[in-house]
Design an enzyme around this catalytic site. Structure first.
Site, PDB file in Angstrom:
ATOM      1  N   ASN A 162       1.276  41.223 -16.117  1.00 12.23           N
ATOM      2  CA  ASN A 162       0.297  40.253 -15.600  1.00 12.23           C
ATOM      3  C   ASN A 162       0.795  39.565 -14.323  1.00 12.23           C
ATOM      4  OD1 ASN A 162       2.283  38.558 -16.549  1.00 12.23           O
ATOM      5  ND2 ASN A 162       0.993  37.458 -18.010  1.00 12.23           N
ATOM      6  N   HIS A 189       3.807  38.151 -13.916  1.00 11.29           N
ATOM      7  CA  HIS A 189       4.757  37.035 -14.064  1.00 11.29           C
ATOM      8  C   HIS A 189       6.126  37.412 -13.503  1.00 11.29           C
ATOM      9  CE1 HIS A 189       5.870  38.341 -18.424  1.00 11.29           C
ATOM     10  NE2 HIS A 189       6.968  38.478 -17.719  1.00 11.29           N
ATOM     11  N   ASP A 234      15.557  32.463 -16.965  1.00 14.34           N
ATOM     12  CA  ASP A 234      14.792  31.834 -18.041  1.00 14.34           C
ATOM     13  C   ASP A 234      15.473  31.959 -19.408  1.00 14.34           C
ATOM     14  OD1 ASP A 234      14.421  34.589 -18.254  1.00 14.34           O
ATOM     15  OD2 ASP A 234      12.313  34.538 -17.693  1.00 14.34           O
ATOM     16  N   GLU A 288       3.922  32.317 -15.685  1.00 15.87           N
ATOM     17  CA  GLU A 288       2.709  33.040 -16.050  1.00 15.87           C
ATOM     18  C   GLU A 288       1.590  32.772 -15.041  1.00 15.87           C
ATOM     19  OE1 GLU A 288       2.929  35.205 -18.215  1.00 15.87           O
ATOM     20  OE2 GLU A 288       3.891  34.575 -20.075  1.00 15.87           O
TER      21      GLU A 288
END
Ligand code: GLP
Length: 249
Positions: A136, A138, A67, A143
């Protein structure tokens, strides 16, 4: 999913370097998927050390990063381009033409995503993909709520992710709101996946990763369906996972 339990961060990094080397050796043009964040820094230090000791060469290795932030220039200290140069590329015998990182300053984000997929299709699949995990769930910047069918795409970063990553910026306001990330399906196409995790902060995420429900609300849970995943985790990260599920290394 094979869960390898190590004592601490340094052991995690050493074991990860062993596995990466095993998967690159013997291939003409190995494809290595790379991640950023603080978790893989120790692995990169190990790879640099082993490259200097001539135990591994990166001359023919092709890399794809997961990313990049949108709107951050490659030369900016907060960019993942900069991170990769600092933590790995400038220290090893890599041919820079074999490096792929999404261009976060492109004028056409959608086209950049398609181009990245085409480049990967051309040389892929990825032989071994390194992953970290967000609190979380990811992976890359996928996400919660991201489709399991997703390819490389543009994402809006979750506030919790911006907050976690604000440590690299002067203030929360400076943290980008968007990024380009390989999709979940792109990641799942890798032949082998190596997920690294260290520290108590990630303990709840690791439990869900290993035996939680497979749901788009927790992106990393899809890894339970991948045929070849290694999770290397230290004792602190595995605090909530019963010992019977893990292999001590
Ligand atoms: C970032 C990256 C992820 C990384 C995650 C965890 O958001 N895009 O690829 O896995 O953070 O980072 P850390 O290893 O610093 O906890």
């Amino acid at each position: 999913m094979e869960i390898l339990k190590v004592e601490n961060y340094d052991q995690m990094s050493e074991k990860a370097a062993d596995i990466v080397m095993e998967h690159l050796q013997g291939l003409d043009k190995p494809v290595l998927g790379l991640a950023t964040g603080s978790t893989p820094e120790g692995l990169y230090r190990q790879l640099i050390k082993r490259n200097r000791a001539k135990e591994i060469s990166f001359q023919n290795v092709i890399t794809f990063n997961l990313d990049e932030y949108i709107g951050v220039k490659p030369e900016d200290k907060q960019s993942y381009h900069y991170y990769m140069n600092q933590h790995l590329f400038q220290h090893i015998d890599m041919d820079k033409r074999n490096v792929h990182i999404p261009n976060g300053t492109t004028r056409n984000e959608e086209e950049e995503c398609k181009l990245y997929e085409r480049q990967l299709m051309h040389v892929g699949p990825i032989d071994i993909q390194i992953l970290g995990i967000g609190v979380n769930g990811h992976i890359g910047f996928n996400e919660p709520g991201t489709s399991f069918q997703s390819k490389t795409h543009v994402v809006e970063l979750a506030e919790s992710t911006r907050l976690a990553n604000s440590r690299y910026f002067n203030s929360l306001d400076e943290v980008p709101t968007k990024a380009i990330t390989m999709g979940i399906d792109t990641i799942m196409n890798s032949k082998t996946i190596l997920l690294l995790v260290s520290g108590e902060k990630k303990a709840a995420a690791v439990k869900k990763l290993i035996d939680g429900e497979i749901t788009e609300a927790f992106p990393a849970s899809i890894l339970q369906q991948h045929p070849k995943v290694y999770v290397i985790a230290d004792e602190a990260a595995l605090r909530e996972v019963p010992n019977r599920n893990v292999v001590h290394v």
